[in-house]
Design a protein around this motif. Structure first.
Motif, PDB file in Angstrom:
ATOM      1  N   VAL A  64     -22.676 -42.392 -43.704  1.00 17.85           N
ATOM      2  CA  VAL A  64     -22.956 -42.666 -45.112  1.00 17.85           C
ATOM      3  C   VAL A  64     -24.281 -42.071 -45.572  1.00 17.85           C
ATOM      4  CG1 VAL A  64     -21.622 -44.796 -44.968  1.00 17.85           C
ATOM      5  CG2 VAL A  64     -24.115 -44.887 -44.755  1.00 17.85           C
ATOM      6  N   LYS A  65     -25.003 -41.461 -44.660  1.00 20.31           N
ATOM      7  CA  LYS A  65     -26.285 -40.843 -45.037  1.00 20.31           C
ATOM      8  C   LYS A  65     -26.053 -39.754 -46.083  1.00 20.31           C
ATOM      9  CE  LYS A  65     -28.822 -41.723 -40.762  1.00 20.31           C
ATOM     10  NZ  LYS A  65     -29.484 -41.129 -39.578  1.00 20.31           N
ATOM     11  N   GLY A  66     -26.882 -39.782 -47.113  1.00 25.48           N
ATOM     12  CA  GLY A  66     -26.733 -38.817 -48.187  1.00 25.48           C
ATOM     13  C   GLY A  66     -25.712 -39.220 -49.238  1.00 25.48           C
ATOM     14  N   ARG A  67     -24.960 -40.286 -48.983  1.00 24.17           N
ATOM     15  CA  ARG A  67     -23.941 -40.734 -49.946  1.00 24.17           C
ATOM     16  C   ARG A  67     -24.204 -42.154 -50.447  1.00 24.17           C
ATOM     17  NH1 ARG A  67     -18.849 -41.375 -48.446  1.00 24.17           N
ATOM     18  NH2 ARG A  67     -19.288 -41.880 -46.248  1.00 24.17           N
ATOM     19  N   PHE A  68     -24.679 -43.012 -49.577  1.00 21.41           N
ATOM     20  CA  PHE A  68     -24.926 -44.409 -49.943  1.00 21.41           C
ATOM     21  C   PHE A  68     -26.430 -44.662 -49.995  1.00 21.41           C
ATOM     22  CE2 PHE A  68     -20.837 -46.466 -47.999  1.00 21.41           C
ATOM     23  CZ  PHE A  68     -20.063 -45.530 -48.673  1.00 21.41           C
ATOM     24  N   THR A  69     -26.833 -45.472 -50.942  1.00 19.69           N
ATOM     25  CA  THR A  69     -28.220 -45.921 -50.999  1.00 19.69           C
ATOM     26  C   THR A  69     -28.250 -47.419 -51.281  1.00 19.69           C
ATOM     27  OG1 THR A  69     -28.352 -45.340 -53.350  1.00 19.69           O
ATOM     28  CG2 THR A  69     -29.164 -43.712 -51.775  1.00 19.69           C
ATOM     29  N   ILE A  70     -29.334 -48.037 -50.914  1.00 16.52           N
ATOM     30  CA  ILE A  70     -29.477 -49.473 -51.082  1.00 16.52           C
ATOM     31  C   ILE A  70     -30.753 -49.747 -51.860  1.00 16.52           C
ATOM     32  CG2 ILE A  70     -30.728 -49.786 -48.906  1.00 16.52           C
ATOM     33  CD1 ILE A  70     -29.111 -52.395 -48.510  1.00 16.52           C
ATOM     34  N   SER A  71     -30.710 -50.761 -52.690  1.00 16.50           N
ATOM     35  CA  SER A  71     -31.890 -51.140 -53.444  1.00 16.50           C
ATOM     36  C   SER A  71     -31.914 -52.652 -53.607  1.00 16.50           C
ATOM     37  CB  SER A  71     -31.923 -50.446 -54.817  1.00 16.50           C
ATOM     38  OG  SER A  71     -30.793 -50.814 -55.581  1.00 16.50           O
ATOM     39  N   ARG A  72     -33.062 -53.114 -54.033  1.00 16.53           N
ATOM     40  CA  ARG A  72     -33.255 -54.565 -54.067  1.00 16.53           C
ATOM     41  C   ARG A  72     -34.056 -54.946 -55.310  1.00 16.53           C
ATOM     42  NH1 ARG A  72     -34.945 -57.875 -48.735  1.00 16.53           N
ATOM     43  NH2 ARG A  72     -35.441 -59.887 -49.665  1.00 16.53           N
ATOM     44  N   ASP A  73     -33.586 -55.931 -56.040  1.00 15.70           N
ATOM     45  CA  ASP A  73     -34.301 -56.477 -57.192  1.00 15.70           C
ATOM     46  C   ASP A  73     -34.692 -57.903 -56.834  1.00 15.70           C
ATOM     47  OD1 ASP A  73     -35.157 -57.575 -59.598  1.00 15.70           O
ATOM     48  OD2 ASP A  73     -33.699 -56.480 -60.790  1.00 15.70           O
ATOM     49  N   ASN A  74     -35.921 -58.075 -56.376  1.00 16.56           N
ATOM     50  CA  ASN A  74     -36.341 -59.402 -55.919  1.00 16.56           C
ATOM     51  C   ASN A  74     -36.400 -60.417 -57.058  1.00 16.56           C
ATOM     52  OD1 ASN A  74     -36.559 -58.787 -53.191  1.00 16.56           O
ATOM     53  ND2 ASN A  74     -38.639 -58.009 -53.404  1.00 16.56           N
ATOM     54  N   ALA A  75     -36.643 -59.938 -58.264  1.00 16.04           N
ATOM     55  CA  ALA A  75     -36.687 -60.856 -59.402  1.00 16.04           C
ATOM     56  C   ALA A  75     -35.314 -61.466 -59.669  1.00 16.04           C
ATOM     57  CB  ALA A  75     -37.181 -60.126 -60.645  1.00 16.04           C
ATOM     58  N   LYS A  76     -34.288 -60.716 -59.379  1.00 15.50           N
ATOM     59  CA  LYS A  76     -32.910 -61.195 -59.598  1.00 15.50           C
ATOM     60  C   LYS A  76     -32.274 -61.666 -58.300  1.00 15.50           C
ATOM     61  CE  LYS A  76     -31.970 -58.219 -63.582  1.00 15.50           C
ATOM     62  NZ  LYS A  76     -31.070 -57.168 -64.137  1.00 15.50           N
ATOM     63  N   ASN A  77     -32.994 -61.563 -57.185  1.00 16.02           N
ATOM     64  CA  ASN A  77     -32.427 -61.931 -55.877  1.00 16.02           C
ATOM     65  C   ASN A  77     -31.097 -61.234 -55.644  1.00 16.02           C
ATOM     66  OD1 ASN A  77     -34.506 -63.778 -55.033  1.00 16.02           O
ATOM     67  ND2 ASN A  77     -33.724 -65.169 -56.591  1.00 16.02           N
ATOM     68  N   THR A  78     -31.086 -59.958 -55.943  1.00 15.89           N
ATOM     69  CA  THR A  78     -29.855 -59.183 -55.842  1.00 15.89           C
ATOM     70  C   THR A  78     -30.139 -57.874 -55.111  1.00 15.89           C
ATOM     71  OG1 THR A  78     -29.002 -60.143 -57.886  1.00 15.89           O
ATOM     72  CG2 THR A  78     -27.977 -58.110 -57.129  1.00 15.89           C
ATOM     73  N   VAL A  79     -29.206 -57.512 -54.255  1.00 17.86           N
ATOM     74  CA  VAL A  79     -29.267 -56.247 -53.532  1.00 17.86           C
ATOM     75  C   VAL A  79     -28.051 -55.426 -53.934  1.00 17.86           C
ATOM     76  CG1 VAL A  79     -29.126 -55.181 -51.250  1.00 17.86           C
ATOM     77  CG2 VAL A  79     -30.588 -57.178 -51.613  1.00 17.86           C
ATOM     78  N   TYR A  80     -28.285 -54.142 -54.117  1.00 15.34           N
ATOM     79  CA  TYR A  80     -27.233 -53.239 -54.557  1.00 15.34           C
ATOM     80  C   TYR A  80     -26.928 -52.192 -53.490  1.00 15.34           C
ATOM     81  CZ  TYR A  80     -28.751 -55.244 -58.984  1.00 15.34           C
ATOM     82  OH  TYR A  80     -29.098 -56.110 -59.988  1.00 15.34           O
ATOM     83  N   LEU A  81     -25.667 -51.861 -53.388  1.00 12.48           N
ATOM     84  CA  LEU A  81     -25.245 -50.755 -52.535  1.00 12.48           C
ATOM     85  C   LEU A  81     -24.574 -49.728 -53.425  1.00 12.48           C
ATOM     86  CD1 LEU A  81     -24.956 -49.641 -49.633  1.00 12.48           C
ATOM     87  CD2 LEU A  81     -22.685 -50.700 -49.584  1.00 12.48           C
ATOM     88  N   GLN A  82     -25.259 -48.617 -53.646  1.00 10.35           N
ATOM     89  CA  GLN A  82     -24.704 -47.528 -54.449  1.00 10.35           C
ATOM     90  C   GLN A  82     -23.950 -46.597 -53.523  1.00 10.35           C
ATOM     91  OE1 GLN A  82     -24.797 -46.981 -57.864  1.00 10.35           O
ATOM     92  NE2 GLN A  82     -23.413 -45.267 -57.425  1.00 10.35           N
ATOM     93  N   MET A  83     -22.685 -46.403 -53.808  1.00  8.62           N
ATOM     94  CA  MET A  83     -21.835 -45.579 -52.967  1.00  8.62           C
ATOM     95  C   MET A  83     -21.320 -44.407 -53.778  1.00  8.62           C
ATOM     96  SD  MET A  83     -19.753 -48.540 -50.890  1.00  8.62           S
ATOM     97  CE  MET A  83     -18.758 -49.004 -52.304  1.00  8.62           C
ATOM     98  N   ASP A  84     -21.720 -43.227 -53.394  1.00  4.36           N
ATOM     99  CA  ASP A  84     -21.292 -42.004 -54.062  1.00  4.36           C
ATOM    100  C   ASP A  84     -20.468 -41.146 -53.114  1.00  4.36           C
ATOM    101  OD1 ASP A  84     -24.597 -41.931 -55.456  1.00  4.36           O
ATOM    102  OD2 ASP A  84     -22.764 -42.653 -56.432  1.00  4.36           O
ATOM    103  N   SER A  85     -19.775 -40.190 -53.677  1.00  2.00           N
ATOM    104  CA  SER A  85     -18.953 -39.266 -52.873  1.00  2.00           C
ATOM    105  C   SER A  85     -18.070 -40.038 -51.901  1.00  2.00           C
ATOM    106  CB  SER A  85     -19.844 -38.275 -52.120  1.00  2.00           C
ATOM    107  OG  SER A  85     -20.646 -37.539 -53.002  1.00  2.00           O
ATOM    108  N   LEU A  86     -17.404 -41.028 -52.412  1.00  3.64           N
ATOM    109  CA  LEU A  86     -16.588 -41.885 -51.553  1.00  3.64           C
ATOM    110  C   LEU A  86     -15.421 -41.120 -50.959  1.00  3.64           C
ATOM    111  CD1 LEU A  86     -16.769 -45.102 -53.690  1.00  3.64           C
ATOM    112  CD2 LEU A  86     -17.338 -44.975 -51.262  1.00  3.64           C
TER     113      LEU A  86
END
Length: 123
Positions: A64-86
């Protein structure tokens, strides 16, 4: 009571994108890492990406390197997984999980799990 709730899964064509969310409730303080794991039918659960409290985000899966990224919004207590080029091989149930302190590639070291969200990559 601590809960993790995933959302954002669905059906997408090859080459498309999805963004998964993992909302954490009942545990808004402390040092914790969130890992994303996936499990395809007939296969073992595998780690995808993780993000620590400080923002470090080691990949747990080379494919998944180069296609998926992860981010975190601590204010919202939410983590996101962005998945591209699936790709069709990305089809699986995706789970987020929480452990204290740093990331780990081992599912057994995560204490809390969400219920999962299904991702299907198909034309």
């Amino acid at each position: 009571q601590l809960q993790l709730v995933e959302s954002g899964g669905g059906l997408v064509q090859p080459g498309g994108s999805l963004r998964l969310s993992c909302a954490v409730s009942g545990f808004t303080k402390g040092n914790y890492a969130i890992g994303w794991f996936r499990q395809a039918p007939g296969k073992e659960r595998e780690g995808v990406l993780c993000i620590s409290n400080g923002g470090g985000s080691p990949y747990l899966l080379d494919s998944v390197k180069g296609r998926f990224t992860i981010s975190r919004d601590n204010a919202k207590n939410t983590v996101y997984l962005q998945m591209d080029s699936l790709m069709p091989d990305d089809t699986a149930a995706y789970y987020c999980a929480l452990r204290y302190f740093d990331c780990s590639p081992y599912a057994s070291q995560y204490y809390y799990w969400g219920q999962g969200t299904q991702v299907v990559v198909s034309s």
